[in-house]
Write an enzyme that holds these catalytic residues in place. Structure first.
Site, PDB file in Angstrom:
ATOM      1  N   GLN A 116      38.486  42.742  27.851  1.00 19.80           N
ATOM      2  CA  GLN A 116      39.610  42.086  28.509  1.00 19.80           C
ATOM      3  C   GLN A 116      39.400  42.057  30.023  1.00 19.80           C
ATOM      4  OE1 GLN A 116      43.541  43.343  26.356  1.00 19.80           O
ATOM      5  NE2 GLN A 116      42.134  45.081  26.254  1.00 19.80           N
ATOM      6  N   ASN A 117      38.346  42.726  30.484  1.00 21.41           N
ATOM      7  CA  ASN A 117      38.082  42.828  31.918  1.00 21.41           C
ATOM      8  C   ASN A 117      37.427  41.564  32.457  1.00 21.41           C
ATOM      9  OD1 ASN A 117      39.052  45.392  31.623  1.00 21.41           O
ATOM     10  ND2 ASN A 117      37.064  46.393  31.693  1.00 21.41           N
ATOM     11  N   VAL A 118      37.624  41.339  33.750  1.00 21.22           N
ATOM     12  CA  VAL A 118      37.054  40.152  34.395  1.00 21.22           C
ATOM     13  C   VAL A 118      36.056  40.546  35.480  1.00 21.22           C
ATOM     14  CG1 VAL A 118      39.101  38.754  33.910  1.00 21.22           C
ATOM     15  CG2 VAL A 118      38.962  40.014  36.080  1.00 21.22           C
ATOM     16  N   HIS A 134      39.097  37.219  28.910  1.00 21.54           N
ATOM     17  CA  HIS A 134      39.948  36.705  29.987  1.00 21.54           C
ATOM     18  C   HIS A 134      39.168  36.084  31.139  1.00 21.54           C
ATOM     19  CE1 HIS A 134      43.099  39.774  28.415  1.00 21.54           C
ATOM     20  NE2 HIS A 134      43.164  38.629  27.766  1.00 21.54           N
ATOM     21  N   CYS A 142      37.471  24.704  39.499  1.00 22.48           N
ATOM     22  CA  CYS A 142      38.492  23.721  39.845  1.00 22.48           C
ATOM     23  C   CYS A 142      39.419  23.532  38.648  1.00 22.48           C
ATOM     24  CB  CYS A 142      37.842  22.390  40.216  1.00 22.48           C
ATOM     25  SG  CYS A 142      39.034  21.078  40.577  1.00 22.48           S
ATOM     26  N   CYS A 196      38.525  21.888  46.102  1.00 24.18           N
ATOM     27  CA  CYS A 196      37.325  21.619  45.312  1.00 24.18           C
ATOM     28  C   CYS A 196      36.415  20.669  46.085  1.00 24.18           C
ATOM     29  CB  CYS A 196      37.720  21.009  43.969  1.00 24.18           C
ATOM     30  SG  CYS A 196      36.333  20.382  42.995  1.00 24.18           S
ATOM     31  N   ASN A 262      42.147  56.239  25.040  1.00 19.57           N
ATOM     32  CA  ASN A 262      42.917  55.767  26.188  1.00 19.57           C
ATOM     33  C   ASN A 262      43.788  56.894  26.719  1.00 19.57           C
ATOM     34  OD1 ASN A 262      43.712  53.295  27.803  1.00 19.57           O
ATOM     35  ND2 ASN A 262      45.738  54.007  27.164  1.00 19.57           N
TER      36      ASN A 262
END
Length: 287
Positions: A116-118, A134, A142, A196, A262
């Site tokens: 889920q990390n970017v 994600h 753009c 852009c 966790n």
């Protein structure tokens, strides 16, 4: 600095670790899901952990896709903060957890990895069997014509468009803003956002914001991997975001065992075959 963002945890129980390792070891097609907690040891804070999460420690709130598209002020707030935090984010390196999973992949110890990390740290560590659910914050896209450039290239354009902005908030000799520092209200006013280069449209980090639809191809891949696996291991995610929770719930509905590591509660605790509230690196070192 990395420890600053790692939540406090209880002392390790050797018997629990052995049992967890034994149970996970029975799964020959393991699907792994990672969240922000796997990167806290790289100096990137998570969102919801007690005392150290961004949303619990500061007044920061997530930016919603609809607001980003409609509001110039919202885009200025998003990009001004991203601009100041980019140097720290860009310099973050994979930690033991990322490298451990990369080695697991090389040794065929799991079926697929969904993150889920970017932050791109799994890729930097060498992972290839991976879906970045994600998106990836290391590139900018753009919203109109699909033009893409690297986040560093866009940082250079932001820097050129906003001379002197950084110096208002970053002390001399300090390279970047602390990740958990909130900018004063209104400080984004006047911040210029480059358009852009291809069509003049709005540029957005290539990540999924709250309220934004996920990439349909990625959803299909994740569904396929859930169907193929025979057990799920989640690492460092509270599963509060619906997309991650739905993947785990999908596996649970198929009566597949769910294992959780966790620090703090997760949305799927009641589904778990076994859960450990330990630091991820402490668990992976034993596995």
């Amino acid at each position: 600095m990395a420890r600053k963002y790692v939540p406090h945890t209880t002392e390790l129980c050797e018997n629990s670790l052995k049992k967890f390792k034994s149970l996970v070891g029975t799964v020959d097609k393991l699907l792994i899901i990672t969240g922000a907690g796997i990167s806290t040891e790289s100096g990137i804070p998570d969102y919801r952990s007690k005392d150290v999460g961004l949303y619990t420690k500061t007044a920061l709130e997530p930016i919603y896709f609809q607001d980003f598209m409609k509001s110039k002020k919202c885009r200025q707030r998003y990009w001004s903060r991203s601009y100041l935090n980019w140097p720290r984010f860009a310099q973050a390196l994979p930690n033991f957890n990322h490298y451990a999973l990369s080695k697991w992949e090389a040794a065929n110890k799991f079926h697929w990895l969904i993150t889920q990390n970017v932050d791109g740290l799994h890729l930097k560590a060498g992972s290839k069997m991976i879906t970045e659910l994600h998106g990836n914050a290391l590139q900018v896209k753009c919203t109109s014509c699909e033009y893409i450039e690297t986040r560093q290239t866009y940082q250079d354009r932001l820097n050129y468009a906003n001379p002197g902005f950084k110096e208002q908030f970053v002390s001399p000799g300090q390279q970047e803003l602390d990740a958990d520092t909130a900018l004063p209200l209104g400080s984004e006013q006047g911040f210029k956002i480059p358009e852009c280069l291809n069509c003049g449209g709005l540029m957005k980090t290539d990540v999924t914001l709250f309220g934004e639809n996920l990439n349909t191809d990625k959803i299909k891949v994740c569904g396929k991997k859930v169907n193929e696996c025979n057990g799920v291991l989640t690492l460092g995610t509270s599963l509060e975001v619906l997309s991650g929770y739905q993947i785990v719930n999908h596996a649970h509905m198929q009566n597949k065992p769910i294992f959780i590591v966790n620090i703090g509660p997760t949305r799927a605790d009641q589904m778990a075959t076994m859960k450990l509230d330990y630091r991820i690196s402490d668990v992976l070192k034993e596995m």
